[in-house]
Structure formats: C-alpha cells, structure tokens
Design an enzyme around this catalytic site. Structure first.
Site, PDB file in Angstrom:
ATOM      1  N   ASP A  54       5.440  -4.775   6.139  1.00 19.79           N
ATOM      2  CA  ASP A  54       6.093  -6.040   6.502  1.00 19.79           C
ATOM      3  C   ASP A  54       6.011  -7.098   5.398  1.00 19.79           C
ATOM      4  OD1 ASP A  54       3.412  -6.426   6.917  1.00 19.79           O
ATOM      5  OD2 ASP A  54       3.602  -7.114   8.985  1.00 19.79           O
ATOM      6  N   GLY A  97       0.841  -1.206   0.000  1.00 22.14           N
ATOM      7  CA  GLY A  97       0.000   0.000   0.000  1.00 22.14           C
ATOM      8  C   GLY A  97       0.871   1.249   0.000  1.00 22.14           C
ATOM      9  N   ASP A 143       2.389  -0.259  11.747  1.00 27.65           N
ATOM     10  CA  ASP A 143       2.327  -1.584  12.368  1.00 27.65           C
ATOM     11  C   ASP A 143       3.617  -2.394  12.176  1.00 27.65           C
ATOM     12  OD1 ASP A 143       2.032  -1.924   9.643  1.00 27.65           O
ATOM     13  OD2 ASP A 143       0.421  -3.400   9.807  1.00 27.65           O
ATOM     14  N   ARG A 172       1.109  -4.949  -5.505  1.00 28.64           N
ATOM     15  CA  ARG A 172       1.204  -6.204  -4.771  1.00 28.64           C
ATOM     16  C   ARG A 172       1.476  -7.237  -5.861  1.00 28.64           C
ATOM     17  NH1 ARG A 172      -2.913  -3.632  -1.210  1.00 28.64           N
ATOM     18  NH2 ARG A 172      -1.688  -3.150   0.622  1.00 28.64           N
ATOM     19  N   THR A 226       4.287   2.738   5.578  1.00 28.61           N
ATOM     20  CA  THR A 226       2.892   2.298   5.607  1.00 28.61           C
ATOM     21  C   THR A 226       2.121   3.205   6.551  1.00 28.61           C
ATOM     22  OG1 THR A 226       1.366   0.602   6.450  1.00 28.61           O
ATOM     23  CG2 THR A 226       3.612   0.469   7.262  1.00 28.61           C
ATOM     24  N   ARG A 250      -6.478  -2.729   8.735  1.00 25.14           N
ATOM     25  CA  ARG A 250      -7.094  -4.060   8.666  1.00 25.14           C
ATOM     26  C   ARG A 250      -6.645  -4.910   9.852  1.00 25.14           C
ATOM     27  NH1 ARG A 250      -5.826  -6.106   3.124  1.00 25.14           N
ATOM     28  NH2 ARG A 250      -7.262  -4.511   2.389  1.00 25.14           N
ATOM     29  N   ASP A 289      -0.159   2.432   8.400  1.00 22.26           N
ATOM     30  CA  ASP A 289      -0.677   1.695   9.566  1.00 22.26           C
ATOM     31  C   ASP A 289       0.199   1.767  10.817  1.00 22.26           C
ATOM     32  OD1 ASP A 289      -2.797   0.904   8.034  1.00 22.26           O
ATOM     33  OD2 ASP A 289      -2.037  -1.105   7.623  1.00 22.26           O
TER      34      ASP A 289
HETATM   35  P1  ADP Z   1       2.989  -4.383   2.702  1.00 30.58           P
HETATM   36  O1  ADP Z   1       4.422  -4.415   2.335  1.00 30.58           O
HETATM   37  O2  ADP Z   1       2.387  -3.003   2.669  1.00 30.58           O
HETATM   38  O3  ADP Z   1       2.715  -5.137   3.981  1.00 30.58           O
HETATM   39  P2  ADP Z   1       1.951  -6.637   1.128  1.00 30.58           P
HETATM   40  O4  ADP Z   1       1.770  -7.524   2.329  1.00 30.58           O
HETATM   41  O5  ADP Z   1       0.845  -6.593   0.149  1.00 30.58           O
HETATM   42  O6  ADP Z   1       2.170  -5.111   1.533  1.00 30.58           O
HETATM   43  O7  ADP Z   1       3.298  -7.064   0.407  1.00 30.58           O
HETATM   44  C1  ADP Z   1       3.737  -6.375  -0.735  1.00 30.58           C
HETATM   45  C2  ADP Z   1       4.367  -7.330  -1.686  1.00 30.58           C
HETATM   46  O8  ADP Z   1       5.535  -7.909  -1.082  1.00 30.58           O
HETATM   47  C3  ADP Z   1       3.555  -8.546  -2.110  1.00 30.58           C
HETATM   48  O9  ADP Z   1       2.651  -8.310  -3.140  1.00 30.58           O
HETATM   49  C4  ADP Z   1       4.642  -9.487  -2.601  1.00 30.58           C
HETATM   50  O10 ADP Z   1       5.118  -9.126  -3.860  1.00 30.58           O
HETATM   51  C5  ADP Z   1       5.724  -9.227  -1.593  1.00 30.58           C
HETATM   52  N1  ADP Z   1       5.588 -10.236  -0.510  1.00 30.58           N
HETATM   53  C6  ADP Z   1       4.723 -10.232   0.501  1.00 30.58           C
HETATM   54  N2  ADP Z   1       4.860 -11.346   1.265  1.00 30.58           N
HETATM   55  C7  ADP Z   1       5.845 -12.055   0.688  1.00 30.58           C
HETATM   56  C8  ADP Z   1       6.481 -13.320   0.975  1.00 30.58           C
HETATM   57  N3  ADP Z   1       6.111 -14.044   2.033  1.00 30.58           N
HETATM   58  N4  ADP Z   1       7.467 -13.716   0.156  1.00 30.58           N
HETATM   59  C9  ADP Z   1       7.846 -12.965  -0.889  1.00 30.58           C
HETATM   60  N5  ADP Z   1       7.290 -11.798  -1.216  1.00 30.58           N
HETATM   61  C10 ADP Z   1       6.323 -11.335  -0.449  1.00 30.58           C
HETATM   62  O1  F6P Z   2      -1.516  -1.238   4.746  1.00 31.72           O
HETATM   63  C1  F6P Z   2      -2.093  -0.026   4.442  1.00 31.72           C
HETATM   64  C2  F6P Z   2      -3.572  -0.186   4.175  1.00 31.72           C
HETATM   65  O2  F6P Z   2      -4.058   1.075   3.768  1.00 31.72           O
HETATM   66  C3  F6P Z   2      -4.394  -0.736   5.328  1.00 31.72           C
HETATM   67  O3  F6P Z   2      -4.718   0.214   6.321  1.00 31.72           O
HETATM   68  C4  F6P Z   2      -5.609  -1.240   4.609  1.00 31.72           C
HETATM   69  O4  F6P Z   2      -6.221  -2.246   5.348  1.00 31.72           O
HETATM   70  C5  F6P Z   2      -5.038  -1.778   3.325  1.00 31.72           C
HETATM   71  O5  F6P Z   2      -3.805  -1.101   3.118  1.00 31.72           O
HETATM   72  C6  F6P Z   2      -5.933  -1.565   2.155  1.00 31.72           C
HETATM   73  O6  F6P Z   2      -5.320  -2.076   1.026  1.00 31.72           O
HETATM   74  P1  F6P Z   2      -5.835  -1.959  -0.491  1.00 31.72           P
HETATM   75  O7  F6P Z   2      -4.951  -0.982  -1.140  1.00 31.72           O
HETATM   76  O8  F6P Z   2      -5.640  -3.322  -1.028  1.00 31.72           O
HETATM   77  O9  F6P Z   2      -7.256  -1.547  -0.442  1.00 31.72           O
END
Ligand code: ADP
Ligand code: F6P
Length: 325
Positions: free
Chosen positions: A108, A16, A134, A77, A130, A176, A132
């Site tokens: 994360d 995000g 978090d 993502r 982010t 979330r 959040d």
């Molecule tokens: P954020 O970094 O904001 O927590 P996501 O959880 O959507 O957002 O993760 C962003 C991207 O990082 C994912 O779409 C993917 O490409 C990569 N990613 C997330 N988890 C993994 C994982 N366990 N192994 C490898 N890549 C990951």
């Molecule tokens: O991680 C940031 C965040 O904005 C969260 O607060 C929210 O739950 C989520 O991303 C929403 O993601 P999307 O862009 O998939 O709607």
C-alpha cells in the site's frame, strides 16, 4: 482486439520484496510485448525513476525468472520519492523515455507513490505484491502463500526440538501491522496460542493459564506464534518461563519468509495479475489497484483502494484454540 493508445510503459517493484514478483514482471513484459507495447524496467523502485535507472526490456529479459524469489528489478524504499520534487523528477524521466504509464508492483505504501505519480500525469496500475496480504481491496497478494509455507516448514523443524526438550517455542513471524501470516501458520502448525496486532491479549489469561491447563491434561511442549507487530518474542518467552516454569525459547523467523522460489499459487496469481494489468492498460483504464475477489479479477481506483479497510477473520483463531489442547 482494440489497438492500445498506450505504446510505452514502465514496470517497477517497490517496498518489501515478495516471492512471485518476478513472475509478475515476466507477465507484464510478455503480455505488453504481445500487444505491441514497449516495456521499460525501472530499477530499485521509485529510486530508479528519480535516478533515471531505466532500461528497455525484451522477451528474453524475463527468461528464467518465473521460479525465482526476489525481484530482478530490485526494490527499495525511496524517501526522496515522498517529496514533491522527487515525484516531479520521476515524472520528467518518464516523459524523457516516452513512458505513458507505469505498472507498480508492491504494497500500500507503493500504491500511495503511484497515486502521487499519477498526479504528475504519469498514470499507474498497481499490482498487490507483499507477503503480508494486508491490501484491503484484494483477497490475495503475491508472496503470501510462499511466505506462509516457508514459515510452516521452519516451525515444523522447531517442533522437533521443542518436543524433544519439552519446551515452549515462541516463534515470531513477519507482519508488523497485519497478523494474516500468523493466524494461518498458527492453525497449520498446531500452535497453542497465536498473537496478532489486530487483537489485544493478556499474557496470564491467554497464554499462561492455557499452558498450565493443557500441561495438566498431558501436553508436554508448546508453540506460541507471535506476529512481529504483536509484541517482543524474546521478552514474551522470558515471561512465560518465569510464570510457568517451562523452559522457553524465542525464534525470530525474519526475512527467510520473504525469499525462496514462489509457490504454484504465487506464480499463478502473479501471472494472472500481470496479464490483467496490461489488459486494463490496453483498454485505456489506469490509476487502478487490481486484485482478486473470490478468484475473479477486481479493480478499484487507487484512492478508493487505499481508503478501504480489511477486517481480520478471527474465526481462524477460535479454530486454532479449540484444536490445540
Ligand atoms: P509497501 O509498498 O511494501 O507498503 P512502503 O510503505 O515502504 O512499502 O512504500 C514503498 C515506497 O513507496 C516508499 O519508500 C516510497 O518511495 C513510496 N511511498 C510510500 N508512501 C508514499 C507516499 N505517501 N507518497 C509517495 N510515495 C510513497
Ligand atoms: O511488508 C512486508 C514485510 O516483510 C513485513 O512483514 C515486515 O514487517 C516488513 O516488511 C519488514 O521490512 P524490512 O524489509 O524493512 O525489514
């Protein structure tokens, strides 16, 4: 200053988006160039590594972005990157460009990706970005302040109409899995109740009874803040109306919280973190998540950082509850 062994790096934003990501990109690019390190911008998060959407950046590539929300590198993502094949393709493209390390700006999930990329021998440094807040290993994540200020501005507007109609407004803020935005905006907007995913609640005891009690002592309108992950705001507004007889409306603030010009706090945090990331890379330090503890820089091994747990400070909810009567 010691000459860096790393001469070419990549930078990407992932997951995000968050206001201040651009300021972080600017800091990474300009600090690296000041140390004679070439920088490649990777577009659309890890997708850019897989699709070879990679371009060299220069001093002027990051002009006029410090004050802009979103991310000029775009974000995504990337399900493909979660696969070993995706990670191998990504690493091969890094090698093709001579990219020796990648700065990952995200949450994360993105750091899990960085861990996997470093397992393919492309070391990474992770910057928490982010809304959040978090990420356990840091007190602060880029975007958090701007998102909360946006939420407060919107809720102040809602308060006017809630007050005129003597209604209850159930306001859903982002988060979330984390209620940090909710607890602070709840306190800052005088919400009667704030609901977060980290703490179970009882609608009758925690909301309905409190509304009935405060109405008896003169309260005429009510704001309830619900973090996205704590429950369904529309269903809650309906239940509140049925149980209290007070007209109730749900408002989902949604993605407006992710946009807009970054606040001073986010620009400063992003600039400092971007600069520090390159400082570490210059010293040959990689595979770290960087952040702040009591306003000082900290850095942790990515695996260690991902295993850490952040405890919510519920005292803010207690303060909120005492003040909102
Ligand atoms: P954020 O970094 O904001 O927590 P996501 O959880 O959507 O957002 O993760 C962003 C991207 O990082 C994912 O779409 C993917 O490409 C990569 N990613 C997330 N988890 C993994 C994982 N366990 N192994 C490898 N890549 C990951
Ligand atoms: O991680 C940031 C965040 O904005 C969260 O607060 C929210 O739950 C989520 O991303 C929403 O993601 P999307 O862009 O998939 O709607």
């Amino acid at each position: 200053m010691t000459e860096s062994k790393i001469k070419k790096i990549g930078v990407l934003t992932s997951g995000g988006d968050a206001p201040g990501m651009n300021a972080a990109i600017r800091a990474v690019v300009r600090t690296a160039l000041s140390r004679n390190i070439k920088v490649f911008g990777i577009k659309h998060g890890y997708n850019g590594l897989i699709n070879n959407d990679i371009q060299e950046m220069h001093l002027r590539s990051v002009s006029e972005i410090i004050h802009r929300g979103g991310t000029v590198l775009y974000t995504a993502r990337s399900p493909e990157f979660i696969t070993l094949q995706g990670q191998q393709t990504a690493a091969a493209h890094c090698r093709e460009h001579g990219i020796q390390a990648v700065v990952v700006i995200g949450g994360d999930g993105s750091f899990r990706g960085a861990k996997d990329l470093s397992a393919q021998e492309v070391p990474c440094i992770c910057i928490p970005g982010t809304i959040d807040n978090d990420i356990a290993c840091t007190d602060y994540t880029i975007g958090y302040d701007t998102a909360m200020n946006t939420a407060v501005e919107m809720i102040d507007k809602l308060r006017d109409t809630t007050q005129s109609h003597e209604r209850c407004s159930v306001v859903e803020v982002m988060g979330r899995n984390a209620g940090y935005i909710a607890v602070n905006t709840g306190l800052a907007t005088g919400a009667l109740v704030t609901l977060v995913p980290e703490k179970p609640f009882d609608v009758d005891k925690d909301i309905v009874d409190k509304m009935k009690f405060t109405r008896k002592i003169g309260k005429k309108h009510f704001i309830i803040i619900v973090a996205e992950g704590a429950g369904d705001s529309s269903a809650l507004a309906k239940e509140i109306e049925e149980k209290t007889g007070i007209e109730s409306r749900a408002t989902v603030l949604g993605h407006v919280q992710r946009g807009g010009a970054p606040s001073l706090r986010d620009r400063v945090a992003a600039s400092r973190l971007g600069y520090h990331a390159i400082d570490l890379l210059t010293q040959g330090i990689t595979d770290r998540v960087i952040g702040f503890k009591s306003d000082d820089f900290v850095d942790y091994d990515i695996v260690e950082a991902l295993a850490m747990h952040k405890e919510m400070d519920f005292s803010l909810l207690d303060i909120s509850s005492t003040l909102s009567v």
